[in-house]
Design a protein around this motif. Structure first.
Motif, PDB file in Angstrom:
ATOM      1  N   LEU A  42      -0.906   0.547  10.613  1.00 52.38           N
ATOM      2  CA  LEU A  42      -1.608   0.162   9.381  1.00 52.38           C
ATOM      3  C   LEU A  42      -1.343  -1.308   9.058  1.00 52.38           C
ATOM      4  CD1 LEU A  42      -0.656   3.253   7.153  1.00 52.38           C
ATOM      5  CD2 LEU A  42      -2.650   2.991   8.627  1.00 52.38           C
ATOM      6  N   VAL A  43      -2.115  -1.836   8.127  1.00 50.07           N
ATOM      7  CA  VAL A  43      -1.860  -3.204   7.668  1.00 50.07           C
ATOM      8  C   VAL A  43      -1.328  -3.146   6.230  1.00 50.07           C
ATOM      9  CG1 VAL A  43      -3.524  -4.376   9.149  1.00 50.07           C
ATOM     10  CG2 VAL A  43      -4.285  -3.474   6.964  1.00 50.07           C
ATOM     11  N   LEU A  44      -0.581  -4.170   5.862  1.00 51.00           N
ATOM     12  CA  LEU A  44      -0.033  -4.219   4.501  1.00 51.00           C
ATOM     13  C   LEU A  44      -0.802  -5.254   3.687  1.00 51.00           C
ATOM     14  CD1 LEU A  44       2.122  -3.435   2.360  1.00 51.00           C
ATOM     15  CD2 LEU A  44       3.550  -5.280   3.287  1.00 51.00           C
ATOM     16  N   THR A  45      -1.434  -4.803   2.615  1.00 55.22           N
ATOM     17  CA  THR A  45      -2.144  -5.713   1.722  1.00 55.22           C
ATOM     18  C   THR A  45      -1.469  -5.650   0.357  1.00 55.22           C
ATOM     19  OG1 THR A  45      -4.233  -6.184   0.594  1.00 55.22           O
ATOM     20  CG2 THR A  45      -3.969  -3.939   1.413  1.00 55.22           C
ATOM     21  N   VAL A  46      -1.182  -6.809  -0.213  1.00 56.05           N
ATOM     22  CA  VAL A  46      -0.367  -6.837  -1.431  1.00 56.05           C
ATOM     23  C   VAL A  46      -1.062  -7.583  -2.564  1.00 56.05           C
ATOM     24  CG1 VAL A  46       1.926  -7.333  -2.368  1.00 56.05           C
ATOM     25  CG2 VAL A  46       1.677  -6.895   0.072  1.00 56.05           C
ATOM     26  N   HIS A  47      -1.041  -6.941  -3.732  1.00 56.57           N
ATOM     27  CA  HIS A  47      -1.546  -7.573  -4.947  1.00 56.57           C
ATOM     28  C   HIS A  47      -0.602  -8.692  -5.361  1.00 56.57           C
ATOM     29  CE1 HIS A  47      -2.601  -7.700  -9.359  1.00 56.57           C
ATOM     30  NE2 HIS A  47      -1.333  -8.092  -9.395  1.00 56.57           N
ATOM     31  N   ALA A  48      -1.127  -9.882  -5.529  1.00 57.88           N
ATOM     32  CA  ALA A  48      -0.368 -11.001  -6.110  1.00 57.88           C
ATOM     33  C   ALA A  48      -1.371 -12.081  -6.439  1.00 57.88           C
ATOM     34  CB  ALA A  48       0.661 -11.554  -5.131  1.00 57.88           C
TER      35      ALA A  48
ATOM     36  N   ALA B  45     -13.430  -6.814   9.074  1.00 53.25           N
ATOM     37  CA  ALA B  45     -13.356  -5.733  10.070  1.00 53.25           C
ATOM     38  C   ALA B  45     -12.090  -5.888  10.914  1.00 53.25           C
ATOM     39  CB  ALA B  45     -14.595  -5.756  10.956  1.00 53.25           C
ATOM     40  N   LYS B  46     -11.822  -7.112  11.324  1.00 52.29           N
ATOM     41  CA  LYS B  46     -10.663  -7.371  12.186  1.00 52.29           C
ATOM     42  C   LYS B  46      -9.352  -7.155  11.417  1.00 52.29           C
ATOM     43  CE  LYS B  46      -9.378 -10.754  15.530  1.00 52.29           C
ATOM     44  NZ  LYS B  46      -9.282 -12.173  15.717  1.00 52.29           N
ATOM     45  N   ALA B  47      -9.288  -7.712  10.216  1.00 53.47           N
ATOM     46  CA  ALA B  47      -8.046  -7.648   9.438  1.00 53.47           C
ATOM     47  C   ALA B  47      -7.654  -6.210   9.118  1.00 53.47           C
ATOM     48  CB  ALA B  47      -8.192  -8.458   8.156  1.00 53.47           C
ATOM     49  N   PHE B  48      -8.649  -5.346   8.897  1.00 51.86           N
ATOM     50  CA  PHE B  48      -8.347  -3.958   8.538  1.00 51.86           C
ATOM     51  C   PHE B  48      -8.480  -3.012   9.739  1.00 51.86           C
ATOM     52  CE2 PHE B  48      -8.853  -5.775   4.352  1.00 51.86           C
ATOM     53  CZ  PHE B  48      -7.933  -5.063   3.585  1.00 51.86           C
ATOM     54  N   HIS B  49      -8.507  -3.585  10.953  1.00 53.15           N
ATOM     55  CA  HIS B  49      -8.580  -2.786  12.188  1.00 53.15           C
ATOM     56  C   HIS B  49      -9.810  -1.880  12.220  1.00 53.15           C
ATOM     57  CE1 HIS B  49      -3.868  -3.025  12.522  1.00 53.15           C
ATOM     58  NE2 HIS B  49      -4.457  -4.211  12.503  1.00 53.15           N
TER      59      HIS B  49
ATOM     60  N   GLY C 219     -26.148  -4.935  -0.227  1.00 48.25           N
ATOM     61  CA  GLY C 219     -25.784  -5.153   1.178  1.00 48.25           C
ATOM     62  C   GLY C 219     -24.385  -4.708   1.572  1.00 48.25           C
ATOM     63  N   PHE C 220     -23.667  -4.047   0.662  1.00 43.82           N
ATOM     64  CA  PHE C 220     -22.300  -3.615   0.987  1.00 43.82           C
ATOM     65  C   PHE C 220     -22.337  -2.220   1.606  1.00 43.82           C
ATOM     66  CE2 PHE C 220     -21.927  -6.845  -2.261  1.00 43.82           C
ATOM     67  CZ  PHE C 220     -21.070  -7.728  -1.617  1.00 43.82           C
ATOM     68  N   THR C 221     -22.128  -2.177   2.917  1.00 42.11           N
ATOM     69  CA  THR C 221     -22.227  -0.907   3.644  1.00 42.11           C
ATOM     70  C   THR C 221     -20.860  -0.304   3.942  1.00 42.11           C
ATOM     71  OG1 THR C 221     -22.353  -2.136   5.708  1.00 42.11           O
ATOM     72  CG2 THR C 221     -24.448  -1.497   4.707  1.00 42.11           C
ATOM     73  N   ALA C 222     -19.780  -1.052   3.651  1.00 44.45           N
ATOM     74  CA  ALA C 222     -18.437  -0.484   3.811  1.00 44.45           C
ATOM     75  C   ALA C 222     -17.553  -0.987   2.680  1.00 44.45           C
ATOM     76  CB  ALA C 222     -17.836  -0.855   5.164  1.00 44.45           C
ATOM     77  N   LEU C 223     -16.758  -0.059   2.132  1.00 43.91           N
ATOM     78  CA  LEU C 223     -15.883  -0.376   1.009  1.00 43.91           C
ATOM     79  C   LEU C 223     -14.465   0.066   1.333  1.00 43.91           C
ATOM     80  CD1 LEU C 223     -18.083   1.162  -1.856  1.00 43.91           C
ATOM     81  CD2 LEU C 223     -18.123  -1.210  -1.055  1.00 43.91           C
ATOM     82  N   ILE C 224     -13.504  -0.736   0.914  1.00 39.41           N
ATOM     83  CA  ILE C 224     -12.108  -0.321   1.064  1.00 39.41           C
ATOM     84  C   ILE C 224     -11.525  -0.166  -0.340  1.00 39.41           C
ATOM     85  CG2 ILE C 224      -9.851  -0.827   2.077  1.00 39.41           C
ATOM     86  CD1 ILE C 224     -11.347  -2.539   4.183  1.00 39.41           C
ATOM     87  N   ASN C 225     -11.169   1.062  -0.672  1.00 40.53           N
ATOM     88  CA  ASN C 225     -10.611   1.355  -1.988  1.00 40.53           C
ATOM     89  C   ASN C 225      -9.132   0.971  -1.988  1.00 40.53           C
ATOM     90  OD1 ASN C 225     -11.144   2.902  -4.631  1.00 40.53           O
ATOM     91  ND2 ASN C 225      -9.193   3.713  -3.908  1.00 40.53           N
ATOM     92  N   LEU C 226      -8.785  -0.078  -2.741  1.00 42.33           N
ATOM     93  CA  LEU C 226      -7.406  -0.576  -2.695  1.00 42.33           C
ATOM     94  C   LEU C 226      -6.540  -0.069  -3.838  1.00 42.33           C
ATOM     95  CD1 LEU C 226      -7.199  -4.275  -1.475  1.00 42.33           C
ATOM     96  CD2 LEU C 226      -7.038  -2.153  -0.195  1.00 42.33           C
ATOM     97  N   GLY C 227      -6.579   1.212  -4.083  1.00 38.93           N
ATOM     98  CA  GLY C 227      -5.705   1.789  -5.095  1.00 38.93           C
ATOM     99  C   GLY C 227      -5.670   3.280  -4.838  1.00 38.93           C
ATOM    100  N   GLY C 228      -5.126   4.026  -5.769  1.00 40.65           N
ATOM    101  CA  GLY C 228      -5.076   5.460  -5.559  1.00 40.65           C
ATOM    102  C   GLY C 228      -6.461   6.080  -5.610  1.00 40.65           C
ATOM    103  N   ILE C 229      -6.634   7.144  -4.856  1.00 42.88           N
ATOM    104  CA  ILE C 229      -7.900   7.893  -4.906  1.00 42.88           C
ATOM    105  C   ILE C 229      -7.570   9.337  -4.555  1.00 42.88           C
ATOM    106  CG2 ILE C 229      -8.593   7.546  -2.470  1.00 42.88           C
ATOM    107  CD1 ILE C 229     -11.482   6.964  -3.641  1.00 42.88           C
ATOM    108  N   SER C 230      -8.296  10.279  -5.161  1.00 50.84           N
ATOM    109  CA  SER C 230      -8.022  11.691  -4.869  1.00 50.84           C
ATOM    110  C   SER C 230      -9.012  12.201  -3.827  1.00 50.84           C
ATOM    111  CB  SER C 230      -8.164  12.514  -6.148  1.00 50.84           C
ATOM    112  OG  SER C 230      -9.507  12.459  -6.589  1.00 50.84           O
TER     113      SER C 230
ATOM    114  N   GLY D  15      -5.194   7.065   5.012  1.00 49.32           N
ATOM    115  CA  GLY D  15      -5.279   5.659   4.605  1.00 49.32           C
ATOM    116  C   GLY D  15      -5.371   4.738   5.815  1.00 49.32           C
ATOM    117  N   ILE D  16      -6.077   3.610   5.639  1.00 48.96           N
ATOM    118  CA  ILE D  16      -6.165   2.642   6.742  1.00 48.96           C
ATOM    119  C   ILE D  16      -5.248   1.452   6.493  1.00 48.96           C
ATOM    120  CG2 ILE D  16      -8.542   3.259   7.360  1.00 48.96           C
ATOM    121  CD1 ILE D  16      -9.284   0.431   6.068  1.00 48.96           C
TER     122      ILE D  16
END
Ligand SMILES: [Zn+2]
Length: 498
Positions: free
Chosen positions: A255-261, A442-446, A127-138, A218-219
């Motif tokens: 853009l929004v800032l998302t931080v690993h912690a 959806a809202k948090a990532f615009h 059921g996952f129709t949208a993915l946000i890759n939270l690291g580097g990607i080429s 990037g979003i």
């Protein structure tokens, strides 16, 4: 943009008020008599109604029957439930395969090929129709993912996160490659000696880095606050000035800032600054790590309170812990559900001695019992923090961090499904679980102009289920059809082909 589209569609295709005008469809889908479960404000009022798609856009959603003609497929939704497609806001579309090292892939290239053609389908299967890759990607990786015939919508945060020089996760890459591998690293004076001369500090300020992330499509901006773990500790972390600049630059670029912690120190530092999103839950309780499982120390509570007050997005990622612990669970690979999403030969390889390399590396001399005691304790704390945040109206964002480490315990799609169940186990109510994976993300990532609800004008990413996800967590196992960009796919057509 959204409003304009909505008005346009409403006037051209239908007049919903009088409901007399006809929808003229050329490539339509009409789902009739179905229970529609969607929200525009976080509260749900499911109702039986009708939904119409033209091409890849929702053009009608109402209790009344639409008047339609033209070319369309009709799906009888009687007794079924529809929700917006799920958004997983923390995944890694890695260049390789979960649990395999580059030399394994070299040795068994066919396993990697099978995995990569199944992987996007496995996300859709659950059921996952949208993915946000939270690291580097080429660009190559994005292109190879998008080349697949059916796949979720993929969003990313640029060619790398905004990690401080030599900090997490750069520290995993050998020194001679790490600066090239992490093109958006942040220059820090304290690390100057080890940064090769070819890098101009002016190209590695928060301002320059965020601009580059924006320009690469990037979003969001991903950064990290991690002192390290295991053998790697005392890693450099961003200063308050750097993190604040990243936040401000992200905002001025839309853009929004998302931080690993995941530590108390990190969560408290980031809550103070008021970053937009924490990409993990708070499970590393530092000096409170041995407190009883059912107690929430005051300092933890205060940090969570601040996050709630500022409505900072909180991504539990409970499967980070579970997916490592799975390496000592002999039954994990035998779950029938894994056969649906992991190619058979790869599942067999995971059972070999060769595939246990990561377990050996992280667990070392620990016995299976000791691993369970350690991980169960951390998970109990993670769940307690999540329950507190949920009970007190914190902003929960769904993210599975698939894969969080080179573990075969985090499989595409399956891991997200597991995460939904763990959230339920932690005590998050079903309506909040659904909102976290749709409307909130959806809202948090615009992305809410096109994703996150079943409103007119939004992209037709829809899940049809045999059970009600507001009543039963098992609804996520009762998916029957997945609509991605208006294309209707039966769930069984997404599973691994024998
Ligand atoms: Zn991650």
């Amino acid at each position: 943009m959204k409003n304009l589209l909505t008005i346009l569609l409403a006037t051209i295709l239908c007049s919903c008020q009088d409901n007399k005008e006809q929808l003229n469809l050329t490539e339509g889908v009409y789902i009739s008599n179905v229970t529609i479960i969607s929200t525009e404000d976080g509260t749900y009022s499911p109702h039986i109604g009708h939904l119409v798609i033209e091409k890849d856009i929702i053009v009608y959603a109402d209790k009344n029957e639409p008047s339609i003609n033209g070319t369309f497929e009709k799906i009888d939704g009687t007794g079924k439930f529809i929700i917006p497609g799920l958004i997983d806001s923390h995944v890694h579309i890695i260049p390789g395969v979960q649990g395999m090292l580059p030399h394994h892939i070299e040795k068994y290239p066919e396993l990697a090929t099978e995995f990569n053609s199944q992987m996007p389908r496995s996300y859709l299967y659950h059921g996952f129709t949208a993915l946000i890759n939270l690291g580097g990607i080429s660009d190559e990786r994005i292109a190879s993912f998008n080349m697949q015939e059916v796949k979720p919508d993929l969003y990313h945060v640029g060619y790398s996160g905004a990690a401080v020089a030599n900090g997490y996760p750069m520290n995993f890459t050998p020194e001679e490659f790490r600066f090239d591998a992490e093109p958006n690293f942040i220059y820090m004076e304290s690390q100057a000696e080890s940064i090769p001369d070819k890098y101009d500090p002016a190209d590695h300020t928060p301002k320059a880095v965020v601009k580059r992330i924006k320009n690469s499509g990037g979003i969001a901006v991903k950064s990290y606050y991690e002192r390290g773990f295991g053998r790697m500790s005392k890693l450099p972390v961003p200063t308050k000035r750097i993190m604040t600049e990243l936040l401000n630059e992200a905002h001025s670029n839309g853009l929004v800032l998302t931080v690993h912690a995941n530590s108390l120190e990190g969560h408290s530092f980031l809550a103070d600054i008021g970053v937009d999103i924490l990409s993990h839950g708070l499970w590393n309780w530092g000096k409170y790590k041995d407190v009883p499982r059912d107690s929430l120390p005051l300092e933890i509570k205060r940090t969570l309170d601040l996050q709630i007050q500022k409505q900072i997005g909180y991504t539990p990622t409970l499967t980070v812990i579970e997916g490592e612990e799975a390496l000592v669970d002999t039954g994990f690979l035998d779950q029938p559900v894994l056969k649906k999403v992991v190619p058979k030969n790869l599942l067999e390889w995971y059972k070999t001695e060769e595939a246990q390399w990561f377990a050996k590396e992280i667990f070392n001399e620990l016995t299976v019992e000791e691993v369970h005691i350690i991980y169960d304790n951390v998970q109990a704390h993670a769940m307690l923090a999540l329950k507190y945040l949920s009970d007190n109206n914190g902003l929960i964002l769904f993210g599975s961090d698939t894969p969080s480490a080179p573990t075969y315990g985090n499989q595409p799609g399956h891991n997200g499904n597991w995460e939904l169940k763990l959230m339920k186990e932690a005590g998050v109510p079903l309506n909040k679980i659904l909102a976290s994976a749709t409307f909130n993300n959806a809202k948090a990532f615009h992305l809410d102009a096109s994703l996150g609800s079943l409103a007119i004008g939004k992209k037709a990413n829809i899940i049809m289920m045999a059970k009600n996800p507001l009543m039963d967590i098992e609804a996520y196992d009762a998916i029957e059809q997945v609509v991605i960009g208006g294309k209707v796919i039966k769930r069984e057509d997404l599973e691994v082909k024998e």
